[in-house]
Motif scaffolding. Structure first.
Motif, PDB file in Angstrom:
ATOM      1  N   LEU A   1       0.817  -1.212   0.000  1.00  0.00           N
ATOM      2  CA  LEU A   1       0.000   0.000   0.000  1.00  0.00           C
ATOM      3  C   LEU A   1       0.848   1.258   0.000  1.00  0.00           C
ATOM      4  N   ASP A   2       0.531   2.172  -0.905  1.00  0.00           N
ATOM      5  CA  ASP A   2       1.137   3.505  -0.870  1.00  0.00           C
ATOM      6  C   ASP A   2       0.061   4.540  -1.176  1.00  0.00           C
ATOM      7  N   ILE A   3       0.416   5.802  -1.076  1.00  0.00           N
ATOM      8  CA  ILE A   3      -0.561   6.879  -1.228  1.00  0.00           C
ATOM      9  C   ILE A   3      -1.260   6.826  -2.578  1.00  0.00           C
ATOM     10  N   SER A   4      -0.538   6.431  -3.623  1.00  0.00           N
ATOM     11  CA  SER A   4      -1.131   6.427  -4.964  1.00  0.00           C
ATOM     12  C   SER A   4      -2.313   5.475  -5.070  1.00  0.00           C
ATOM     13  N   MET A   5      -2.343   4.414  -4.269  1.00  0.00           N
ATOM     14  CA  MET A   5      -3.447   3.465  -4.308  1.00  0.00           C
ATOM     15  C   MET A   5      -4.729   4.054  -3.734  1.00  0.00           C
ATOM     16  N   LEU A   6      -4.618   5.174  -3.045  1.00  0.00           N
ATOM     17  CA  LEU A   6      -5.785   5.828  -2.457  1.00  0.00           C
ATOM     18  C   LEU A   6      -6.330   6.927  -3.360  1.00  0.00           C
ATOM     19  N   GLU A   7      -5.763   7.060  -4.549  1.00  0.00           N
ATOM     20  CA  GLU A   7      -6.209   8.074  -5.504  1.00  0.00           C
ATOM     21  C   GLU A   7      -6.654   7.400  -6.796  1.00  0.00           C
ATOM     22  N   LEU A   8      -7.367   8.163  -7.633  1.00  0.00           N
ATOM     23  CA  LEU A   8      -7.756   7.648  -8.944  1.00  0.00           C
ATOM     24  C   LEU A   8      -6.513   7.324  -9.763  1.00  0.00           C
ATOM     25  N   GLN A   9      -6.563   6.211 -10.479  1.00  0.00           N
ATOM     26  CA  GLN A   9      -5.446   5.805 -11.323  1.00  0.00           C
ATOM     27  C   GLN A   9      -5.862   5.925 -12.788  1.00  0.00           C
ATOM     28  N   LEU A  10      -5.233   6.834 -13.520  1.00  0.00           N
ATOM     29  CA  LEU A  10      -5.562   7.036 -14.934  1.00  0.00           C
ATOM     30  C   LEU A  10      -4.637   6.194 -15.796  1.00  0.00           C
ATOM     31  N   ASP A  11      -5.239   5.370 -16.648  1.00  0.00           N
ATOM     32  CA  ASP A  11      -4.475   4.636 -17.648  1.00  0.00           C
ATOM     33  C   ASP A  11      -4.326   5.552 -18.855  1.00  0.00           C
ATOM     34  N   ALA A  12      -3.114   6.033 -19.074  1.00  0.00           N
ATOM     35  CA  ALA A  12      -2.885   7.008 -20.139  1.00  0.00           C
ATOM     36  C   ALA A  12      -3.216   6.439 -21.510  1.00  0.00           C
ATOM     37  N   ASN A  13      -3.076   5.139 -21.690  1.00  0.00           N
ATOM     38  CA  ASN A  13      -3.341   4.537 -22.995  1.00  0.00           C
ATOM     39  C   ASN A  13      -4.831   4.440 -23.297  1.00  0.00           C
TER      40      ASN A  13
ATOM     41  N   ARG B   1      -3.616  10.977   5.425  1.00  0.00           N
ATOM     42  CA  ARG B   1      -4.526  10.841   4.292  1.00  0.00           C
ATOM     43  C   ARG B   1      -5.892  10.330   4.741  1.00  0.00           C
ATOM     44  N   TRP B   2      -5.949   9.639   5.885  1.00  0.00           N
ATOM     45  CA  TRP B   2      -7.192   9.031   6.356  1.00  0.00           C
ATOM     46  C   TRP B   2      -7.967   9.916   7.331  1.00  0.00           C
ATOM     47  N   ILE B   3      -7.374  10.999   7.798  1.00  0.00           N
ATOM     48  CA  ILE B   3      -8.020  11.773   8.867  1.00  0.00           C
ATOM     49  C   ILE B   3      -9.408  12.273   8.462  1.00  0.00           C
ATOM     50  N   VAL B   4      -9.505  12.930   7.327  1.00  0.00           N
ATOM     51  CA  VAL B   4     -10.802  13.475   6.898  1.00  0.00           C
ATOM     52  C   VAL B   4     -11.818  12.360   6.633  1.00  0.00           C
ATOM     53  N   PRO B   5     -11.482  11.321   5.858  1.00  0.00           N
ATOM     54  CA  PRO B   5     -12.467  10.256   5.629  1.00  0.00           C
ATOM     55  C   PRO B   5     -12.981   9.603   6.907  1.00  0.00           C
ATOM     56  N   LEU B   6     -12.082   9.313   7.847  1.00  0.00           N
ATOM     57  CA  LEU B   6     -12.512   8.651   9.077  1.00  0.00           C
ATOM     58  C   LEU B   6     -13.381   9.564   9.934  1.00  0.00           C
ATOM     59  N   ASP B   7     -13.104  10.851   9.884  1.00  0.00           N
ATOM     60  CA  ASP B   7     -13.815  11.803  10.731  1.00  0.00           C
ATOM     61  C   ASP B   7     -15.154  12.208  10.138  1.00  0.00           C
ATOM     62  N   ARG B   8     -15.173  12.488   8.828  1.00  0.00           N
ATOM     63  CA  ARG B   8     -16.379  13.034   8.198  1.00  0.00           C
ATOM     64  C   ARG B   8     -17.131  12.041   7.339  1.00  0.00           C
ATOM     65  N   ARG B   9     -16.575  10.858   7.152  1.00  0.00           N
ATOM     66  CA  ARG B   9     -17.186   9.800   6.350  1.00  0.00           C
ATOM     67  C   ARG B   9     -17.357  10.187   4.885  1.00  0.00           C
ATOM     68  N   VAL B  10     -16.517  11.078   4.398  1.00  0.00           N
ATOM     69  CA  VAL B  10     -16.466  11.427   2.979  1.00  0.00           C
ATOM     70  C   VAL B  10     -14.997  11.480   2.560  1.00  0.00           C
ATOM     71  N   ASP B  11     -14.762  11.283   1.267  1.00  0.00           N
ATOM     72  CA  ASP B  11     -13.411  11.370   0.748  1.00  0.00           C
ATOM     73  C   ASP B  11     -13.434  12.270  -0.480  1.00  0.00           C
ATOM     74  N   TYR B  12     -12.279  12.779  -0.855  1.00  0.00           N
ATOM     75  CA  TYR B  12     -12.177  13.664  -2.015  1.00  0.00           C
ATOM     76  C   TYR B  12     -11.153  13.107  -2.989  1.00  0.00           C
ATOM     77  N   LEU B  13     -11.585  12.962  -4.237  1.00  0.00           N
ATOM     78  CA  LEU B  13     -10.722  12.472  -5.300  1.00  0.00           C
ATOM     79  C   LEU B  13     -10.577  13.559  -6.358  1.00  0.00           C
ATOM     80  N   ALA B  14      -9.557  13.416  -7.199  1.00  0.00           N
ATOM     81  CA  ALA B  14      -9.307  14.420  -8.230  1.00  0.00           C
ATOM     82  C   ALA B  14      -9.014  13.752  -9.563  1.00  0.00           C
TER      83      ALA B  14
END
Length: 427
Positions: free
Chosen positions: A236-248, A283-296
């Motif tokens: 597990l690293d931070i990138s796995m917690l974000e959207l992963q774009l396949d450039a191809n 990275r988990w503080i907001v999701p655990l506290d507010r039960r929402v997450d933000y992706l980009a």
């Protein structure tokens, strides 16, 4: 599984298939592009085939077909009843090739972010949990009732959980079995659309599909699945917690916490990831506290998703050294998985012998316990009996004889299993 109480009622607003384009929750342009790309990839097609591939109703696909035909982007090559056979015209192929440069996705049509958010909120577990139900979920493990009584309230609260204690005593085994207390299936979309982009969510590697006998009235963009239980460890690293774009392909893959919504996410071996524990916790503080997450998205546009997963942190490290008080406060449940006690150790051994239909000399459990205490420095672990028995099975296979657990075999297996402390020789 009681589908009537779990899938149809909460999902009633979205689970019925759209019959008209106006009833769809995604832009018509998205469906049009999907259909053009699909025809291009298949070379030729028909309305029924497109309907199955895109998981859209026949009337919706027929409406798009009529518009593409009017725009001279497809030409009819035949028909059977109401089902038209067709292929792209040269203009249609040019359009498909342009759109394929933007996105190559041509799978099931997505649902809107709004529909997905509403579905996740509707499927948050709402059920009582008794000691007997939890005991049934853990029936293939040897655990104490005191331990179960600590787990129960955590599951009812649907809050996060910190399982900590010495290695080899079943933290991961317990964590992955927590999902068993949920008997109801949930609906997961194949994909979600936001700002015209496709985010693939359904993953057969982690989502177990339930055969619900599709009857033609349901919105087949949703898959009926067991509640997920996803385990990630040292990778597990931070990138796995974000959207992963396949450039191809131009397609996004959903992050692990989005795939785990309405279920359980186990962070195994917490503290041994590539990323520093405090960075991961921040990275988990907001999701655990507010039960929402933000992706980009790749171009910076952010959006909110529900965070409706129970996060289980499992570690053999000291929680106080991994996280500060502010973060530990957000993890409301801290359950210590203590070292294996002698009576529990013997019960694990005896159970494994019975379950695997093995024969053993009298006093084998006591002898193994003594060997493990001596070799491990006085601390028993729940993993020892299974590990040692597996070595005995290998020894028996090597010597081409039936498995019969003897004290001599236990001593031989223990000498293989435990490492010896090497003395430093003078150079």
């Amino acid at each position: 599984m009681d589908r009537a109480n779990s899938a149809e009622n909460p999902a009633g607003f979205a689970h019925r298939a759209a019959i008209t384009l106006q009833e769809l929750d995604i832009p018509e342009a998205i469906v049009t592009e999907l259909m053009v790309r699909r025809i291009y990839m298949d070379d030729k097609s028909d309305i029924e085939s497109i309907s199955r591939a895109l998981r859209l109703s026949f009337p919706v696909v027929h409406s798009i077909f009529q518009r593409l035909r009017e725009q001279q982007l497809i030409e009819v090559t035949g028909m059977s009843g109401n089902n038209y056979n067709f292929c792209l015209t040269s203009a249609g192929r040019e359009l498909a090739e342009r759109r394929l440069k933007v996105s190559q996705y041509c799978g099931p049509a997505p649902v809107s972010l709004q529909s997905y958010t509403a579905m996740v909120k509707a499927q948050i577990p709402k059920r009582a949990l008794t000691r007997e139900q939890l005991k049934t979920a853990m029936s293939d493990l040897v655990v104490t009732e005191e331990f179960l009584d600590q787990l129960g309230p955590a599951l009812i609260s649907q809050s996060s959980l910190f399982l900590y204690g010495p290695t080899g005593n079943g933290k991961t085994s317990v964590a992955v079995r927590l999902q068993r207390v949920y008997r109801d299936p949930i609906l997961i979309p194949y994909a979600v659309e936001f700002d015209g982009k496709i985010i693939v969510l359904y993953d057969p590697a982690v989502h177990n599909k339930v055969d619900d006998g599709e009857n033609g009235k349901e919105d087949l963009r949703w898959v009926l699945c067991e509640r997920p239980c996803i385990v990630v460890g040292g990778e597990l690293d931070i990138s796995m917690l974000e959207l992963q774009l396949d450039a191809n392909s131009g397609v996004y893959a959903a992050p692990v916490q989005m795939k785990a919504n309405n279920g359980i996410l186990v962070i195994d071996d917490f503290g041994r990831q590539i990323v520093a524990p405090r960075n991961l916790l921040n990275r988990w503080i907001v999701p655990l506290d507010r039960r929402v997450d933000y992706l980009a998205l790749s171009y910076g546009v952010k959006f909110q998703i529900p965070f409706a997963t129970m996060v289980v942190f499992a570690t053999n490290l000291d929680p106080q050294e991994l996280a500060d008080e502010a973060f530990l406060r957000r993890i409301r449940n801290h359950v210590y998985v203590e070292p294996c006690k002698p009576d529990l150790f013997d019960r694990i051994f005896d159970r494994l012998v019975v379950e695997n239909k093995l024969s053993s000399e009298p006093g084998s459990a006591e002898r193994l316990r003594a060997l493990c205490l001596q070799a491990s420095g006085g601390q028993l672990r729940a993993c020892y009996p299974l590990d040692i028995l597996n070595i005995i099975a290998s020894i028996s296979a090597y010597e081409q004889r039936p498995i019969h657990i003897t004290k001599a075999d236990l001593e031989r297996a223990a000498s293989i299993y435990f490492t010896k402390r090497l003395s430093r020789s003078a150079d």
